[in-house]
Design an enzyme around this catalytic site. Sequence first.
Site, PDB file in Angstrom:
ATOM      1  N   GLU A 171     -47.187 100.467 111.878  1.00  0.00           N
ATOM      2  CA  GLU A 171     -48.890 100.048 111.141  1.00  0.00           C
ATOM      3  C   GLU A 171     -48.495  99.247 110.555  1.00  0.00           C
ATOM      4  OE1 GLU A 171     -49.770 104.096 109.694  1.00  0.00           O
ATOM      5  OE2 GLU A 171     -49.297 105.219 110.929  1.00  0.00           O
TER       6      GLU A 171
ATOM      7  N   ASN B 235     -44.896  99.901 115.634  1.00  0.00           N
ATOM      8  CA  ASN B 235     -45.325 101.709 116.275  1.00  0.00           C
ATOM      9  C   ASN B 235     -46.224 101.207 115.811  1.00  0.00           C
ATOM     10  OD1 ASN B 235     -45.621 104.240 117.369  1.00  0.00           O
ATOM     11  ND2 ASN B 235     -45.190 104.643 115.317  1.00  0.00           N
TER      12      ASN B 235
ATOM     13  N   HIS C 235     -52.594 108.814 118.797  1.00  0.00           N
ATOM     14  CA  HIS C 235     -53.564 110.271 118.315  1.00  0.00           C
ATOM     15  C   HIS C 235     -55.904 109.566 118.381  1.00  0.00           C
ATOM     16  CE1 HIS C 235     -50.214 111.118 115.194  1.00  0.00           C
ATOM     17  NE2 HIS C 235     -49.976 110.096 115.185  1.00  0.00           N
TER      18      HIS C 235
ATOM     19  N   GLU D 195     -46.492 109.480 119.995  1.00  0.00           N
ATOM     20  CA  GLU D 195     -47.200 110.021 118.368  1.00  0.00           C
ATOM     21  C   GLU D 195     -48.702 110.455 119.207  1.00  0.00           C
ATOM     22  OE1 GLU D 195     -48.165 108.570 114.658  1.00  0.00           O
ATOM     23  OE2 GLU D 195     -45.625 107.791 114.552  1.00  0.00           O
TER      24      GLU D 195
ATOM     25  N   ASP E 242     -51.652 113.570 119.853  1.00  0.00           N
ATOM     26  CA  ASP E 242     -51.930 114.240 120.327  1.00  0.00           C
ATOM     27  C   ASP E 242     -53.894 113.800 120.046  1.00  0.00           C
ATOM     28  OD1 ASP E 242     -53.070 113.025 117.757  1.00  0.00           O
ATOM     29  OD2 ASP E 242     -51.973 114.321 116.621  1.00  0.00           O
TER      30      ASP E 242
HETATM   31  O1  G3I Z   1     -42.416 117.753 101.617  1.00  0.00           O
HETATM   32  C1  G3I Z   1     -43.758 117.789 100.786  1.00  0.00           C
HETATM   33  C2  G3I Z   1     -43.507 119.193 100.086  1.00  0.00           C
HETATM   34  O2  G3I Z   1     -42.491 119.256  98.951  1.00  0.00           O
HETATM   35  C3  G3I Z   1     -44.410 119.786  99.451  1.00  0.00           C
HETATM   36  O3  G3I Z   1     -44.402 120.615  98.851  1.00  0.00           O
HETATM   37  C4  G3I Z   1     -46.475 119.173 100.560  1.00  0.00           C
HETATM   38  C5  G3I Z   1     -47.434 119.906  99.304  1.00  0.00           C
HETATM   39  O4  G3I Z   1     -48.243 119.141  99.579  1.00  0.00           O
HETATM   40  O5  G3I Z   1     -45.860 118.055 100.292  1.00  0.00           O
HETATM   41  C6  G3I Z   1     -45.274 118.118 101.537  1.00  0.00           C
HETATM   42  O6  G3I Z   1     -45.272 116.827 101.848  1.00  0.00           O
HETATM   43  C7  G3I Z   1     -46.009 116.251 103.161  1.00  0.00           C
HETATM   44  C8  G3I Z   1     -45.156 116.066 104.587  1.00  0.00           C
HETATM   45  O7  G3I Z   1     -46.116 115.323 105.627  1.00  0.00           O
HETATM   46  C9  G3I Z   1     -44.059 117.148 104.803  1.00  0.00           C
HETATM   47  O8  G3I Z   1     -44.933 118.303 105.440  1.00  0.00           O
HETATM   48  C10 G3I Z   1     -46.816 115.497 102.086  1.00  0.00           C
HETATM   49  O9  G3I Z   1     -47.976 115.912 101.951  1.00  0.00           O
HETATM   50  C11 G3I Z   1     -47.843 114.813 104.224  1.00  0.00           C
HETATM   51  O10 G3I Z   1     -48.953 114.136 103.412  1.00  0.00           O
HETATM   52  C12 G3I Z   1     -47.046 114.653 104.667  1.00  0.00           C
HETATM   53  O11 G3I Z   1     -47.797 114.189 106.218  1.00  0.00           O
HETATM   54  C13 G3I Z   1     -47.734 113.511 107.357  1.00  0.00           C
HETATM   55  C14 G3I Z   1     -47.560 112.630 107.208  1.00  0.00           C
HETATM   56  O12 G3I Z   1     -47.501 111.905 108.168  1.00  0.00           O
HETATM   57  C15 G3I Z   1     -48.371 111.149 106.067  1.00  0.00           C
HETATM   58  O13 G3I Z   1     -46.553 110.731 106.401  1.00  0.00           O
HETATM   59  C16 G3I Z   1     -47.522 114.465 108.488  1.00  0.00           C
HETATM   60  O14 G3I Z   1     -46.481 115.221 108.412  1.00  0.00           O
HETATM   61  C17 G3I Z   1     -47.085 113.362 109.737  1.00  0.00           C
HETATM   62  O15 G3I Z   1     -47.307 114.372 110.572  1.00  0.00           O
HETATM   63  C18 G3I Z   1     -48.197 112.109 109.314  1.00  0.00           C
HETATM   64  O16 G3I Z   1     -47.269 111.435 110.684  1.00  0.00           O
HETATM   65  C19 G3I Z   1     -47.773 109.995 110.910  1.00  0.00           C
HETATM   66  C20 G3I Z   1     -46.335 109.482 111.308  1.00  0.00           C
HETATM   67  O17 G3I Z   1     -45.792 108.902 110.577  1.00  0.00           O
HETATM   68  C21 G3I Z   1     -47.536 107.708 111.627  1.00  0.00           C
HETATM   69  N1  G3I Z   1     -48.073 107.539 112.682  1.00  0.00           N
HETATM   70  C22 G3I Z   1     -49.809 108.756 111.692  1.00  0.00           C
HETATM   71  C23 G3I Z   1     -49.596 110.289 111.693  1.00  0.00           C
HETATM   72  C24 G3I Z   1     -50.112 110.884 111.189  1.00  0.00           C
HETATM   73  O18 G3I Z   1     -50.944 111.149 109.636  1.00  0.00           O
END
Ligand code: G3I
Length: 323
Positions: free
Chosen positions: A136, A177, A213, A243, A245
């Site tokens: 990105e 990506n 997405h 990715e 969905d």
């Molecule tokens: O790991 C912490 C955990 O310790 C904590 O207790 C919890 C409380 O909210 O948060 C956890 O972290 C979260 C993490 O996902 C793991 O579940 C973050 O808050 C959350 O923001 C994070 O979201 C991820 C997001 O990227 C941001 O990194 C999503 O799972 C993930 O599916 C999403 O993936 C992205 C791709 O990498 C890039 N393209 C877009 C895509 C969707 O946004």
Amino acid sequence: MGTTETDQSLRVLAEARGIGIGAAVAARPLRDEQAYRDLLAREFNMVTTENALKFGPLRPDRETFAFANADEIVDFALDHGMSVRGHTLLWHHMNPPWLKPGDFLRREWETILRDHIGTVVGRYRGKIAVWDVVNEAVRDRGDLRDSPWLSALGPDYIAMAFRLAHKADPDARLFYNDFNAEGMNPKSDAVYSLVKGLLADGVPIHGVGFQMHLASHHAPDSEDVAKNVARLNGLGLEVQITEIDVAIKGKPTEKDLQDQARIYGEMLQVCLAAKNATAFVMWGLTDGHSWIPHHRKGWGAALVFDGHYQPKPAYFALRDALD
Ligand code: G3I
């Protein structure tokens, strides 16, 4: 063949068609849910690390590389004959608090970049087949997105990252990506120019990831996506859907599920018709493991299995496309 005439998995059908079929995977359900492990190994031949290899989770401080979650995902995949997409080496988002613009001199940023990519890609050399090296970096209007890497190193950070990744694993396939760059639009034009420029400079880049997405009422025109895949083929680059969905707003109606199924099927058809499209990866395993409800209030049901691990119409649309 009709949807009820085969009980073959997506994996078996995809292998026969020579395309990777994958899902983004998180370590926690992989560890805790037998049904998750069973479904993943039965239906898919590829996994992407959803969050485990992002800079923030992996590097809580400068000295630490927290590889445990990624190791579990990679080991599971290799034990089950699946290939792995490593996601992602550099991103503007999900970086640790210690990685702040202004906190280091340019030379230190270069050292951090070299250590990070060398250590991470080097650890999984021969195990992670494909890397999303840079994620990105381009904004919708086509200019480069602000990120710690851009402010510290300038636009050249992209080429530097690819060169370092190639050095750490010369056999890995290296991808740029992004999202909203699937069809023909100003952003995909900018991504095309970016990768064309990298190739012209001799940078080792092998493909472009289309995140995809989408939403059940809004998807790119499949002819446009095919054109974009074809122009990247003209540069000798692979394309992978990285990715996908297809989110639904509110409680899904039968029409929503049919629209969703049509979109999944059409996008897979585009890939099957293009010789440089090599993988089709969904962003999560089931609706119970999707990022959407946590990040987009009121939206969900975006994947091809429901929260009870049951196949949805979209699953059968994928099977029909592969059959
Ligand atoms: O790991 C912490 C955990 O310790 C904590 O207790 C919890 C409380 O909210 O948060 C956890 O972290 C979260 C993490 O996902 C793991 O579940 C973050 O808050 C959350 O923001 C994070 O979201 C991820 C997001 O990227 C941001 O990194 C999503 O799972 C993930 O599916 C999403 O993936 C992205 C791709 O990498 C890039 N393209 C877009 C895509 C969707 O946004």
